[in-house]
Design a protein around this motif. Structure first.
Motif, PDB file in Angstrom:
ATOM      1  N   GLU A   1      56.412  50.115   8.414  1.00 17.82           N
ATOM      2  CA  GLU A   1      56.028  48.899   8.470  1.00 17.82           C
ATOM      3  C   GLU A   1      55.610  48.254   9.193  1.00 17.82           C
ATOM      4  O   GLU A   1      54.889  47.511   9.935  1.00 17.82           O
ATOM      5  N   LEU A   2      56.621  48.920  10.574  1.00 13.17           N
ATOM      6  CA  LEU A   2      56.492  48.155  11.818  1.00 13.17           C
ATOM      7  C   LEU A   2      54.999  48.166  12.392  1.00 13.17           C
ATOM      8  O   LEU A   2      54.257  47.074  12.739  1.00 13.17           O
ATOM      9  N   ASP A   3      55.391  49.427  12.298  1.00 11.29           N
ATOM     10  CA  ASP A   3      53.596  50.040  13.258  1.00 11.29           C
ATOM     11  C   ASP A   3      52.357  48.974  11.978  1.00 11.29           C
ATOM     12  O   ASP A   3      51.469  48.499  13.183  1.00 11.29           O
ATOM     13  N   ALA A   4      52.356  48.949  11.331  1.00 11.86           N
ATOM     14  CA  ALA A   4      50.679  48.272  10.513  1.00 11.86           C
ATOM     15  C   ALA A   4      50.837  46.612  10.606  1.00 11.86           C
ATOM     16  O   ALA A   4      50.233  46.263  11.121  1.00 11.86           O
ATOM     17  N   PHE A   5      52.341  46.324  10.901  1.00 10.59           N
ATOM     18  CA  PHE A   5      52.209  45.105  11.395  1.00 10.59           C
ATOM     19  C   PHE A   5      51.599  44.933  13.130  1.00 10.59           C
ATOM     20  O   PHE A   5      50.412  44.043  12.880  1.00 10.59           O
TER      21      PHE A   5
ATOM     22  N   ILE B   1      52.650  25.425  19.115  1.00  7.48           N
ATOM     23  CA  ILE B   1      51.823  26.904  19.128  1.00  7.48           C
ATOM     24  C   ILE B   1      52.511  27.319  17.725  1.00  7.48           C
ATOM     25  O   ILE B   1      53.309  27.141  17.694  1.00  7.48           O
ATOM     26  N   PHE B   2      51.015  27.853  17.298  1.00  3.81           N
ATOM     27  CA  PHE B   2      51.610  28.131  15.147  1.00  3.81           C
ATOM     28  C   PHE B   2      50.864  29.300  15.303  1.00  3.81           C
ATOM     29  O   PHE B   2      50.216  29.333  15.097  1.00  3.81           O
ATOM     30  N   PRO B   3      52.056  30.733  15.371  1.00  2.47           N
ATOM     31  CA  PRO B   3      51.622  32.230  14.930  1.00  2.47           C
ATOM     32  C   PRO B   3      51.522  31.706  13.104  1.00  2.47           C
ATOM     33  O   PRO B   3      51.625  30.620  12.891  1.00  2.47           O
ATOM     34  N   ASP B   4      51.099  33.038  13.038  1.00  2.00           N
ATOM     35  CA  ASP B   4      50.029  33.690  11.328  1.00  2.00           C
ATOM     36  C   ASP B   4      51.324  33.989  10.745  1.00  2.00           C
ATOM     37  O   ASP B   4      52.918  34.831  11.593  1.00  2.00           O
ATOM     38  N   VAL B   5      51.898  34.110   9.402  1.00  2.00           N
ATOM     39  CA  VAL B   5      51.924  34.631   8.652  1.00  2.00           C
ATOM     40  C   VAL B   5      51.421  36.007   8.248  1.00  2.00           C
ATOM     41  O   VAL B   5      50.022  36.432   8.250  1.00  2.00           O
ATOM     42  N   TYR B   6      52.638  36.846   8.293  1.00  2.00           N
ATOM     43  CA  TYR B   6      52.422  38.664   7.634  1.00  2.00           C
ATOM     44  C   TYR B   6      53.060  39.275   6.182  1.00  2.00           C
ATOM     45  O   TYR B   6      53.970  38.993   6.439  1.00  2.00           O
ATOM     46  N   PRO B   7      52.696  38.873   5.173  1.00  2.00           N
ATOM     47  CA  PRO B   7      53.345  39.700   3.843  1.00  2.00           C
ATOM     48  C   PRO B   7      54.003  40.725   4.145  1.00  2.00           C
ATOM     49  O   PRO B   7      54.215  42.066   4.911  1.00  2.00           O
ATOM     50  N   GLY B   8      55.401  41.087   4.451  1.00  2.00           N
ATOM     51  CA  GLY B   8      57.138  41.291   4.907  1.00  2.00           C
ATOM     52  C   GLY B   8      57.666  41.896   3.442  1.00  2.00           C
ATOM     53  O   GLY B   8      56.211  42.323   2.383  1.00  2.00           O
ATOM     54  N   LYS B   9      58.197  42.700   3.777  1.00  2.00           N
ATOM     55  CA  LYS B   9      58.666  43.422   2.533  1.00  2.00           C
ATOM     56  C   LYS B   9      60.247  42.763   2.059  1.00  2.00           C
ATOM     57  O   LYS B   9      60.699  42.341   2.456  1.00  2.00           O
TER      58      LYS B   9
END
Ligand code: CTP
Ligand code: MG
Length: 252
Positions: free
Chosen positions: A135-139, A219-227
């Motif tokens: 999951e980390l590597d996919a992120f 500065i505004f980062p994105d969100v990425y769907p977590g678990k």
């Protein structure tokens, strides 16, 4: 993968908290699940990622529990220890300084700064042992491939209806489509976090994660769907749930 996949990526695991809400005999990162401490589960996930150059762990000054002996020679090569601070942001900042120091010693100051100008840094709570290396590597690869230049944080889209409350009385219902619950890892440009933390800390701003430090600096980062299993072990009930998840993982 684009060429960017070879950019330097450092990881910071703040582990200098006392775990007051857990009310255990030891800080919660040293409670055991399946025969290993929570911290060692978390570190194992990050040490196993081939994308991560070094892993810095921030420990409280008087920490009598951490032992490098738990880690193999290869893992120890990737590990850097830093001193924790009064708040999570202080612990992360000390870790950023440790990375700078490490690079300056390796490459000299000028070359080190050049390295840092290209570098990414990822921060992950010690108390979130549920994340897997896959999951980390996919992120990580998704941040490099798809995110804005500011980076991204893992977060969960809200599932329930969200009420804004004053005391115990409802004020209004928020638009659920716009609500995400922040998790870690949070992966941003090294210098955005380093410079941004200096500004936020000296202003005494209320910043509780890396994204809020960047937001404070525009500065505004994105969100990425977590678990869902990447929750933070905070209360005793969380420990029980994490134990069940990990035991089930080891059985299958
Ligand atoms: N942390 C840290 N330095 C601090 C405070 C917290 O490195 N001064 C770390 C914790 O060890 C944890 C992560 O930041 O891995 C998230 O913090 P939190 O879940 O709040 O942990 P604690 O502060 O230890 O718990 P509590 O707030 O219940 O006391
Ligand atoms: Mg805390």
């Amino acid at each position: 993968m684009k060429k960017e996949s070879i950019l330097p990526l450092f990881c910071i695991i703040p582990a200098a908290g006392i775990g007051s809400r857990m009310q255990a005999e030891v800080p919660k990162q040293y409670l055991e699940i399946e025969g290993r401490t929570i911290l060692s589960h978390t570190l194992a996930t990050f040490l196993a990622s081939t994308y991560v150059e070094e892993v810095v762990v921030a420990l409280s000054k008087e920490d009598p529990y951490f032992s490098l002996d738990e880690y193999g020679a290869k893992e120890r090569e990737k590990l850097i220890l830093a001193e924790g601070g009064d708040t999570r942001a202080d612990s992360v900042f000390n870790s950023l300084e440790a990375i700078r120091q490490h690079l300056f010693e390796q490459h000299g100051e000028q070359e080190g700064e050049r390295h840092l100008a290209e570098a990414w840094v990822m921060v992950h709570d010690a108390a979130r042992p549920g994340l897997t290396t896959e999951e980390l590597d996919a992120f990580i690869t998704s941040v490099w491939r798809d995110s804005s230049k500011a980076g991204a944080i893992m977060a969960l889209p809200a599932q329930d209806t969200i009420k804004k409350v004053a005391g115990k009385r409802i004020e209004t219902t928020l638009d659920r489509e716009k609500i995400w619950l922040a998790q870690t890892p949070q992966m941003v440009r090294f210098n955005d976090l380093y410079n941004g933390t200096k500004v936020a800390l000296s202003a005494g701003a209320n910043v509780t994660d890396e994204a809020s430090i960047l937001e404070y600096n525009g500065i505004f980062p994105d969100v990425y769907p977590g678990k869902p299993h990447n929750f933070k072990v905070t209360y005793p009930g969380d420990l029980e749930l994490m134990q069940l998840i990990m035991a089930n993982r080891h059985r299958s």
